[in-house]
Enzyme design. Sequence first.
Site, PDB file in Angstrom:
ATOM      1  N   ASP A  16       9.466 -10.292 -30.741  1.00  0.00           N
ATOM      2  CA  ASP A  16       9.915 -11.501 -31.429  1.00  0.00           C
ATOM      3  C   ASP A  16       9.962 -11.292 -32.939  1.00  0.00           C
ATOM      4  O   ASP A  16      10.893 -11.744 -33.604  1.00  0.00           O
ATOM      5  CB  ASP A  16       8.975 -12.676 -31.099  1.00  0.00           C
ATOM      6  CG  ASP A  16       9.375 -13.342 -29.789  1.00  0.00           C
ATOM      7  OD1 ASP A  16      10.581 -13.541 -29.579  1.00  0.00           O
ATOM      8  OD2 ASP A  16       8.482 -13.646 -28.982  1.00  0.00           O
ATOM      9  N   CYS A  55       1.356  -5.424 -29.319  1.00  0.00           N
ATOM     10  CA  CYS A  55       1.678  -5.491 -27.893  1.00  0.00           C
ATOM     11  C   CYS A  55       3.179  -5.610 -27.657  1.00  0.00           C
ATOM     12  O   CYS A  55       3.617  -5.742 -26.522  1.00  0.00           O
ATOM     13  CB  CYS A  55       0.933  -6.640 -27.229  1.00  0.00           C
ATOM     14  SG  CYS A  55       1.263  -8.228 -27.974  1.00  0.00           S
ATOM     15  N   GLU A  95       3.882 -12.785 -34.626  1.00  0.00           N
ATOM     16  CA  GLU A  95       5.253 -12.513 -34.175  1.00  0.00           C
ATOM     17  C   GLU A  95       6.279 -13.396 -34.895  1.00  0.00           C
ATOM     18  O   GLU A  95       7.432 -13.473 -34.479  1.00  0.00           O
ATOM     19  CB  GLU A  95       5.366 -12.651 -32.649  1.00  0.00           C
ATOM     20  CG  GLU A  95       4.860 -13.953 -32.078  1.00  0.00           C
ATOM     21  CD  GLU A  95       4.961 -14.003 -30.558  1.00  0.00           C
ATOM     22  OE1 GLU A  95       5.657 -13.189 -29.940  1.00  0.00           O
ATOM     23  OE2 GLU A  95       4.325 -14.906 -29.980  1.00  0.00           O
ATOM     24  N   HIS A 141       0.820  -1.212   0.000  1.00  0.00           N
ATOM     25  CA  HIS A 141       0.000   0.000   0.000  1.00  0.00           C
ATOM     26  C   HIS A 141       0.852   1.258   0.000  1.00  0.00           C
ATOM     27  O   HIS A 141       0.503   2.254  -0.619  1.00  0.00           O
ATOM     28  CB  HIS A 141      -0.933   0.002   1.225  1.00  0.00           C
ATOM     29  CG  HIS A 141      -2.108  -0.900   1.041  1.00  0.00           C
ATOM     30  ND1 HIS A 141      -2.849  -1.387   2.081  1.00  0.00           N
ATOM     31  CD2 HIS A 141      -2.667  -1.392  -0.077  1.00  0.00           C
ATOM     32  CE1 HIS A 141      -3.818  -2.143   1.610  1.00  0.00           C
ATOM     33  NE2 HIS A 141      -3.721  -2.170   0.307  1.00  0.00           N
TER      34      HIS A 141
END
Length: 539
Positions: free
Chosen positions: A453, A500, A429, A187
């Site tokens: 990749d 991504c 990829e 936290h």
Amino acid sequence: MNKLKGIGVSPGYAVGKAIVIVENEIDVNSSVFTTAEEELKLFNDAVGEYTKQTRRLIESLTKSAGKENADILEGHLVMLNDPFMLSQISDSVNGGNTAAQAVNAVCDSFYDMFSSIEDEMMKQRASDILDIKNSLLEILCGGGVAIEDVPKGSILIAKDFTPSMTSRINRENVFAIIAEVGSVTSHSAILARAIDIPAVLSVKDATKLIKNGDLLAIDGSKGTILFEPDEKTVSEYEKMRENYFAEKASLSEYFSKETVTKGGVKKAVYGNIGKPEDIENVLHNGGEGVGLFRTEFLFMDRPSLPTEEEQYEAYSTVAKSMGDREVIIRTLDIGGDKAVPYLEIPKEDNPFLGYRAIRYCLDNPEMFKTQLRAILRAAYFGNIKIMLPLITDISEVKAARALIAECEAELEKEGAHFKKNVPVGVMIETPAAVLIADELAKIAEFFSIGTNDLTGYVMAVDRGNGRVSGLYSVQRLAVLRAIEMTIKSAKKAGIPVGMCGESAADRELIPSLVKWGLDEFSVTPNSILATRKAICECE
Ligand code: PEP
Ligand code: MG
């Protein structure tokens, strides 16, 4: 220059004077038992005062760090009102203990119970209990730490920063915090990020090694602490601090902005995660979804495979936190540079071309189905999609889909809650996937381009080999063409296409990606706002 190192959990830079917070030892035996009624009244008054103080902190924290973060303290109030805990305290008082002794003993027993469980969430509960105990005892016995009154330019050092300590920090005066314990998900780390002060946690013996008045230079990303920096270092850190805030200020306006190009085309910026805890960072940075959940992290750093329940817990936590927003869960992508020792994959001469990712999963269908079942069950709670890594052939997608259908049939038979027809997408990829993208688009519901990749495979380059690593660039013509071809195939087939790999956040590449029609950019959470800004600046 002496140096200390911990875990950098909240980015930013600071130069300032150390203030070591030594907690006053609270003497719980300083008062004598009166009557049970009187002690219970003292306890109830203390709870009333604690609730009042906490409500005030919640109000100020909501303003400085948002409701989501203030909810941590709201959670303390809920914990304190737990009927079991309250009955234990009154039993203890009825047994002849003072209010302070009862609070001390009961909180300690809850602390021992929570901290003995090997689970990050339970450990967090334990630290919450400690925070509640200290606050109640400060009210009952006096004492406490004066955090509010430190001068401008202070760097606070403590054994731990409990949420109520962190929420009393005035960010105008406190430039950074250092603690002996804690991790990215504590936290204290979450709150430090929320109020945007650099934080370095898990610095062993920090309260002993750092003395009041020491001049320190902090890097909250790297987790480094320099002692008595020279003038040159001080001015470098001050410059970095200024730049950091200037960049932040220019990006913060993009938190609530839509991701739309100047030409009015809607895009989306998602975050990449490896663990459910990373969601906090995605939301805090204005992520519109999760474009890549690298599930292999759930399989690493442990002695055996995670069970279906463990995986279900992780995936459903993410699905629930993201609500309607998309969560793209990539199935297990191990092998290559991602070792999972207990799977005992034999050593290979060319691991990047070997037994990895979808190849391993299809060859181990029971293990793969455990993951797929967990994903389908978690999909019940949100907007989950499944993504298959390292695809090179249509048959792999068909085989994975057949296993998904088997899992659906099993779950149906068991009467389990799950979602049917979860969209299945393919990571592009490998050069093979690019070349057959038109065919893949017929059996995949979306694409996501994995440039990390793809760049290596297209350029036939091992980026770890210094002699050839110069060829590893997304700007090489062959890689650019592979990306463009993939986007065009997706557009032609009418399916969404995202990216991504790290290049989704590459400011030089973004204008081309927008021009070609990429729909979704999934990046590390800290790059979300900069990526949105770069997209919004495109024609
Ligand atoms: C990629 O290859 O671009 C990708 C996103 O996957 P990973 O980096 O996990 O291999
Ligand atoms: Mg990859």
